[in-house]
Design a protein around this motif. Structure first.
Motif, PDB file in Angstrom:
ATOM      1  N   VAL A  53       0.827  -1.203   0.000  1.00  0.00           N
ATOM      2  CA  VAL A  53       0.000   0.000   0.000  1.00  0.00           C
ATOM      3  C   VAL A  53       0.858   1.248   0.000  1.00  0.00           C
ATOM      4  O   VAL A  53       0.519   2.261  -0.632  1.00  0.00           O
ATOM      5  CB  VAL A  53      -0.947  -0.004   1.218  1.00  0.00           C
ATOM      6  CG1 VAL A  53      -1.743   1.297   1.284  1.00  0.00           C
ATOM      7  CG2 VAL A  53      -1.884  -1.206   1.159  1.00  0.00           C
ATOM      8  N   SER A  54       1.975   1.222   0.702  1.00  0.00           N
ATOM      9  CA  SER A  54       2.757   2.439   0.944  1.00  0.00           C
ATOM     10  C   SER A  54       4.118   2.414   0.264  1.00  0.00           C
ATOM     11  O   SER A  54       5.088   2.959   0.783  1.00  0.00           O
ATOM     12  CB  SER A  54       2.951   2.633   2.453  1.00  0.00           C
ATOM     13  OG  SER A  54       3.539   1.480   3.037  1.00  0.00           O
ATOM     14  N   LEU A  55       4.205   1.817  -0.905  1.00  0.00           N
ATOM     15  CA  LEU A  55       5.485   1.752  -1.603  1.00  0.00           C
ATOM     16  C   LEU A  55       6.024   3.124  -1.984  1.00  0.00           C
ATOM     17  O   LEU A  55       7.235   3.321  -2.069  1.00  0.00           O
ATOM     18  CB  LEU A  55       5.336   0.894  -2.876  1.00  0.00           C
ATOM     19  CG  LEU A  55       5.312  -0.622  -2.681  1.00  0.00           C
ATOM     20  CD1 LEU A  55       5.016  -1.308  -3.995  1.00  0.00           C
ATOM     21  CD2 LEU A  55       6.623  -1.118  -2.107  1.00  0.00           C
ATOM     22  N   ASP A  56       5.111   4.091  -2.221  1.00  0.00           N
ATOM     23  CA  ASP A  56       5.583   5.413  -2.621  1.00  0.00           C
ATOM     24  C   ASP A  56       6.007   6.264  -1.427  1.00  0.00           C
ATOM     25  O   ASP A  56       6.581   7.344  -1.598  1.00  0.00           O
ATOM     26  CB  ASP A  56       4.524   6.148  -3.428  1.00  0.00           C
ATOM     27  CG  ASP A  56       3.209   6.318  -2.677  1.00  0.00           C
ATOM     28  OD1 ASP A  56       3.167   6.020  -1.460  1.00  0.00           O
ATOM     29  OD2 ASP A  56       2.224   6.746  -3.299  1.00  0.00           O
ATOM     30  N   GLY A  57       5.705   5.826  -0.196  1.00  0.00           N
ATOM     31  CA  GLY A  57       6.154   6.529   1.001  1.00  0.00           C
ATOM     32  C   GLY A  57       5.396   7.795   1.322  1.00  0.00           C
ATOM     33  O   GLY A  57       5.785   8.523   2.241  1.00  0.00           O
ATOM     34  N   ARG A  58       4.312   8.090   0.622  1.00  0.00           N
ATOM     35  CA  ARG A  58       3.539   9.304   0.921  1.00  0.00           C
ATOM     36  C   ARG A  58       2.779   9.148   2.241  1.00  0.00           C
ATOM     37  O   ARG A  58       2.422   8.040   2.635  1.00  0.00           O
ATOM     38  CB  ARG A  58       2.556   9.602  -0.217  1.00  0.00           C
ATOM     39  CG  ARG A  58       3.232  10.017  -1.513  1.00  0.00           C
ATOM     40  CD  ARG A  58       2.213  10.379  -2.591  1.00  0.00           C
ATOM     41  NE  ARG A  58       1.473   9.206  -3.027  1.00  0.00           N
ATOM     42  CZ  ARG A  58       0.151   9.072  -2.933  1.00  0.00           C
ATOM     43  NH1 ARG A  58      -0.573  10.042  -2.369  1.00  0.00           N
ATOM     44  NH2 ARG A  58      -0.457   7.987  -3.361  1.00  0.00           N
ATOM     45  N   GLY A  59       2.491  10.280   2.891  1.00  0.00           N
ATOM     46  CA  GLY A  59       1.837  10.249   4.190  1.00  0.00           C
ATOM     47  C   GLY A  59       0.480   9.596   4.158  1.00  0.00           C
ATOM     48  O   GLY A  59       0.130   8.806   5.039  1.00  0.00           O
ATOM     49  N   GLU A  60      -0.326   9.901   3.109  1.00  0.00           N
ATOM     50  CA  GLU A  60      -1.675   9.333   3.056  1.00  0.00           C
ATOM     51  C   GLU A  60      -1.659   7.832   2.823  1.00  0.00           C
ATOM     52  O   GLU A  60      -2.513   7.096   3.343  1.00  0.00           O
ATOM     53  CB  GLU A  60      -2.514  10.018   1.988  1.00  0.00           C
ATOM     54  CG  GLU A  60      -1.904  10.060   0.602  1.00  0.00           C
ATOM     55  CD  GLU A  60      -1.125  11.337   0.340  1.00  0.00           C
ATOM     56  OE1 GLU A  60      -1.167  11.820  -0.817  1.00  0.00           O
ATOM     57  OE2 GLU A  60      -0.494  11.844   1.268  1.00  0.00           O
ATOM     58  N   THR A  61      -0.677   7.336   2.060  1.00  0.00           N
ATOM     59  CA  THR A  61      -0.607   5.888   1.847  1.00  0.00           C
ATOM     60  C   THR A  61      -0.086   5.179   3.095  1.00  0.00           C
ATOM     61  O   THR A  61      -0.494   4.050   3.386  1.00  0.00           O
ATOM     62  CB  THR A  61       0.284   5.554   0.641  1.00  0.00           C
ATOM     63  OG1 THR A  61       1.587   6.101   0.837  1.00  0.00           O
ATOM     64  CG2 THR A  61      -0.315   6.120  -0.629  1.00  0.00           C
ATOM     65  N   LEU A  62       0.810   5.824   3.839  1.00  0.00           N
ATOM     66  CA  LEU A  62       1.257   5.244   5.109  1.00  0.00           C
ATOM     67  C   LEU A  62       0.090   5.153   6.091  1.00  0.00           C
ATOM     68  O   LEU A  62      -0.056   4.158   6.815  1.00  0.00           O
ATOM     69  CB  LEU A  62       2.384   6.092   5.702  1.00  0.00           C
ATOM     70  CG  LEU A  62       3.737   6.018   4.996  1.00  0.00           C
ATOM     71  CD1 LEU A  62       4.690   7.066   5.560  1.00  0.00           C
ATOM     72  CD2 LEU A  62       4.335   4.615   5.138  1.00  0.00           C
ATOM     73  N   GLN A  63      -0.757   6.182   6.120  1.00  0.00           N
ATOM     74  CA  GLN A  63      -1.925   6.158   6.991  1.00  0.00           C
ATOM     75  C   GLN A  63      -2.883   5.046   6.587  1.00  0.00           C
ATOM     76  O   GLN A  63      -3.430   4.325   7.429  1.00  0.00           O
ATOM     77  CB  GLN A  63      -2.637   7.504   6.951  1.00  0.00           C
ATOM     78  CG  GLN A  63      -3.808   7.622   7.901  1.00  0.00           C
ATOM     79  CD  GLN A  63      -4.453   8.993   7.845  1.00  0.00           C
ATOM     80  OE1 GLN A  63      -4.197   9.784   6.932  1.00  0.00           O
ATOM     81  NE2 GLN A  63      -5.298   9.293   8.813  1.00  0.00           N
ATOM     82  N   ALA A  64      -3.086   4.882   5.269  1.00  0.00           N
ATOM     83  CA  ALA A  64      -3.964   3.817   4.777  1.00  0.00           C
ATOM     84  C   ALA A  64      -3.395   2.444   5.120  1.00  0.00           C
ATOM     85  O   ALA A  64      -4.143   1.521   5.482  1.00  0.00           O
ATOM     86  CB  ALA A  64      -4.144   3.954   3.268  1.00  0.00           C
ATOM     87  N   ALA A  65      -2.078   2.293   5.015  1.00  0.00           N
ATOM     88  CA  ALA A  65      -1.445   1.012   5.344  1.00  0.00           C
ATOM     89  C   ALA A  65      -1.597   0.692   6.820  1.00  0.00           C
ATOM     90  O   ALA A  65      -1.845  -0.469   7.193  1.00  0.00           O
ATOM     91  CB  ALA A  65       0.034   1.045   4.954  1.00  0.00           C
ATOM     92  N   LEU A  66      -1.460   1.694   7.676  1.00  0.00           N
ATOM     93  CA  LEU A  66      -1.614   1.462   9.110  1.00  0.00           C
ATOM     94  C   LEU A  66      -3.050   1.068   9.456  1.00  0.00           C
ATOM     95  O   LEU A  66      -3.284   0.198  10.299  1.00  0.00           O
ATOM     96  CB  LEU A  66      -1.207   2.716   9.884  1.00  0.00           C
ATOM     97  CG  LEU A  66       0.298   2.995   9.949  1.00  0.00           C
ATOM     98  CD1 LEU A  66       0.555   4.336  10.619  1.00  0.00           C
ATOM     99  CD2 LEU A  66       1.020   1.878  10.696  1.00  0.00           C
ATOM    100  N   ARG A  67      -4.016   1.710   8.810  1.00  0.00           N
ATOM    101  CA  ARG A  67      -5.420   1.334   9.046  1.00  0.00           C
ATOM    102  C   ARG A  67      -5.663  -0.105   8.602  1.00  0.00           C
ATOM    103  O   ARG A  67      -6.336  -0.877   9.295  1.00  0.00           O
ATOM    104  CB  ARG A  67      -6.345   2.283   8.292  1.00  0.00           C
ATOM    105  CG  ARG A  67      -7.822   1.977   8.515  1.00  0.00           C
ATOM    106  CD  ARG A  67      -8.716   2.868   7.678  1.00  0.00           C
ATOM    107  NE  ARG A  67      -8.559   4.274   8.046  1.00  0.00           N
ATOM    108  CZ  ARG A  67      -9.240   5.262   7.465  1.00  0.00           C
ATOM    109  NH1 ARG A  67     -10.088   4.996   6.486  1.00  0.00           N
ATOM    110  NH2 ARG A  67      -9.064   6.501   7.855  1.00  0.00           N
ATOM    111  N   TYR A  68      -5.125  -0.459   7.457  1.00  0.00           N
ATOM    112  CA  TYR A  68      -5.223  -1.830   6.965  1.00  0.00           C
ATOM    113  C   TYR A  68      -4.602  -2.793   7.971  1.00  0.00           C
ATOM    114  O   TYR A  68      -5.185  -3.846   8.292  1.00  0.00           O
ATOM    115  CB  TYR A  68      -4.508  -1.897   5.610  1.00  0.00           C
ATOM    116  CG  TYR A  68      -4.421  -3.252   4.950  1.00  0.00           C
ATOM    117  CD1 TYR A  68      -5.157  -4.351   5.394  1.00  0.00           C
ATOM    118  CD2 TYR A  68      -3.592  -3.445   3.855  1.00  0.00           C
ATOM    119  CE1 TYR A  68      -5.069  -5.587   4.770  1.00  0.00           C
ATOM    120  CE2 TYR A  68      -3.484  -4.669   3.223  1.00  0.00           C
ATOM    121  CZ  TYR A  68      -4.214  -5.731   3.695  1.00  0.00           C
ATOM    122  OH  TYR A  68      -4.118  -6.950   3.076  1.00  0.00           O
TER     123      TYR A  68
END
Length: 509
Positions: free
Chosen positions: A164-179
């Motif tokens: 989910v967070s391969l690009d390292g952006r803040g919103e994708t990191l947040q989505a990965a943590l929720r997942y």
């Protein structure tokens, strides 16, 4: 599990099951050791080997007409662990191998190591995680006991979340943590249910549990806990909140893996538990409740998809809706058994729905990635010019959408036909209405996207980037697979039922 799977013998072709799990993980370790550009090369070689292994397992299953078994270390259950593959397992093994292989070809354009660079973080991690997801899914499909299934689920979670967070952006990191939070909660519930089963029956082997479980409060509690945990991992409504931001924010190839394959692991476990382990304790209200959640997912997911401004979010909410169809299978199988009718075709319909969704949704997410690269955005309201710039890609998107809608001769059509036939045969007309409404809503947003993409661009418009032709061909190939899966009806043998014994659900008695 099939009756023959309870035999304490390794079958002649059982070693293929070990290789199906081992080869992807060996690829992970070799890629990790060699590093850099070599990770991609190792992954491509592994994809070819794994595809060959999957077809070898399918060939062995058809030739023997029985399930494949391998006893690890030669120890028989309950002391040892057995790998088993019946028809349900094998069709999923083959489908995942094909989808992973095509995604791998597509990903060469997005996750190739740039020239002049020895190693890049995102490509290096993607190829290793892709193989880890594949090996974890294969372990889910062939595991013969509920604790090994737990291990496989955890491996799948920790391989899927970083995608989910391969690009390292803040919103994708947040989505990965929720997942991750949802996945870990699901794991805890599943493991607690497994503890209850072991305390009550002294074994975690699926074949042994199937003969011992009794309809009593402890068993119902274990079933509820394990099912609840798996629903969180599968993102069935209302436990779907982690899915849209995770799938929409990930890179296109990663989104295809997550939406098409990763969520199928949890669903397959629900199928395995309800049809094999808990077949004697399933009740009518429980299957109706499960399907009601699926119906809510179909309606809510499709309505919300129609309101999305971004294409990838639209496809993500479409996944929420399509997951719902997978859970309509359970009351229909229950109803067929209660009416003393053969439920094999209904089970096959559910499996075909899962496979047609996997191929269609992977194609649609990858198509969305190419559209984004070409236009520089994925705004649904401004897709003009995409059809002219990417004709093959838009054809692939339309074919994938046709399968989701259920147009002939797609796999979605045959799957929905089998499920609708079971609903009519068992007088469960309310599920017929849900499926028809879902098809209409799906057709609305697929039509909307295709029409806007086919609108001519303004004079002088030029694409932001040119995408490789092989990526477009990969997307089209997968969409064609989904669209032509309905021809499975012409197969002389229903592969999903090979090696399985008929275990009527409790309500049929």
């Amino acid at each position: 599990m099939p009756a023959s799977a309870s035999m304490d013998l390794t079958t002649p072709d059982g070693l293929w099951l070990v290789l199906a799990v081992l080869v992807p993980f060996v690829g992970v370790f070799v890629g990790l050791l060699l590093g850099g550009r070599n990770a991609q090369r190792v992954a491509m070689v592994t994809l070819v080997l794994g595809l060959g292994i999957a077809f070898a397992i399918a060939r062995a299953l058809v030739q023997t007409g029985d399930a494949l078994v391998y006893l690890l270390g030669g120890w028989t259950p309950p002391l040892g662990v057995a790998l088993r593959a019946d028809g349900l397992s094998v069709v999923m093994l083959v489908a995942v191998a094909v989808v992973i292989g095509v995604i791998g070809i597509y990903a060469c354009g997005d996750f190739g190591t740039p020239k002049g660079t020895r190693e890049a973080r995102a490509p290096f991690m993607f190829w290793l995680l892709l193989l880890a997801v594949w090996g974890s899914l294969n372990l889910v499909f062939v595991s013969g006991d509920v604790f090994t299934l737990y291990v496989a689920l955890e491996l799948l979670t920790f391989a899927g979340v970083p995608l989910v967070s391969l690009d390292g952006r803040g919103e994708t990191l947040q989505a990965a943590l929720r997942y991750l939070v949802y996945a870990l909660l699901g794991s805890m519930l599943y493991l607690l249910g497994a503890f209850l089963l072991y305390g009550a029956y002294g074994t975690l082997d699926i074949s042994l549990l199937a003969t011992q479980v009794r309809p009593e409060p402890l068993t119902w509690a274990a079933a509820a806990l394990m099912t609840g945990g798996l629903l969180a991992k599968t993102a069935l409504f209302p436990l779907h909140l982690w899915l849209p931001p995770a799938h929409a924010g990930a890179p296109a190839a990663a989104s295809a893996v997550l939406s098409a394959l990763v969520i199928k692991g949890g669903w397959f476990l629900v199928v395995r538990l309800w049809l094999d382990v808990f077949a004697n304790v399933v009740t009518w209200p429980s299957v109706q409740l499960l399907a009601a959640l699926g119906a809510a997912a179909i309606l809510v997911g499709n309505v919300v998809a129609l309101r999305q401004a971004r294409l990838k979010l639209l496809i993500a909410y479409s996944t929420v809706a399509q997951i719902g169809y997978l859970f309509l299978m359970f009351p229909l199988v229950f109803g067929m058994d209660a009416a003393q009718l053969d439920s094999a075709s209904t089970v096959s319909g559910g499996m075909l729905q899962a496979i047609s969704h996997a191929t269609a949704k992977a194609a649609m997410f990858m198509a969305a990635g190419l559209i984004y690269s070409t236009l520089g955005h994925d705004r649904v309201a401004d897709l003009r010019g995409a059809g002219r710039a990417l004709p093959m890609t838009m054809v692939a998107f339309a074919l994938g959408g046709a399968s989701l809608i259920g147009l002939p001769p797609s796999g979605g059509f045959l799957a929905k036909w089998l499920l609708l036939s079971a609903a009519i045969a068992t007088a469960q007309w309310w599920w017929v209405l849900v499926m028809l409404a879902g098809g209409l809503l799906t057709s609305a947003y697929v039509f909307l996207v295709v029409v806007r993409a086919m609108t001519p661009a303004e004079a002088g418009w030029e694409p932001k980037a040119r995408v490789p032709r092989y990526q477009q061909l990969a997307v089209l190939a997968l969409a064609l697979c989904s669209f032509l899966l309905g021809l499975a009806a012409l197969c002389p043998v229903d592969m999903t039922q090979i090696g399985r014994s008929y275990i009527p659900l409790a309500g049929a008695r």
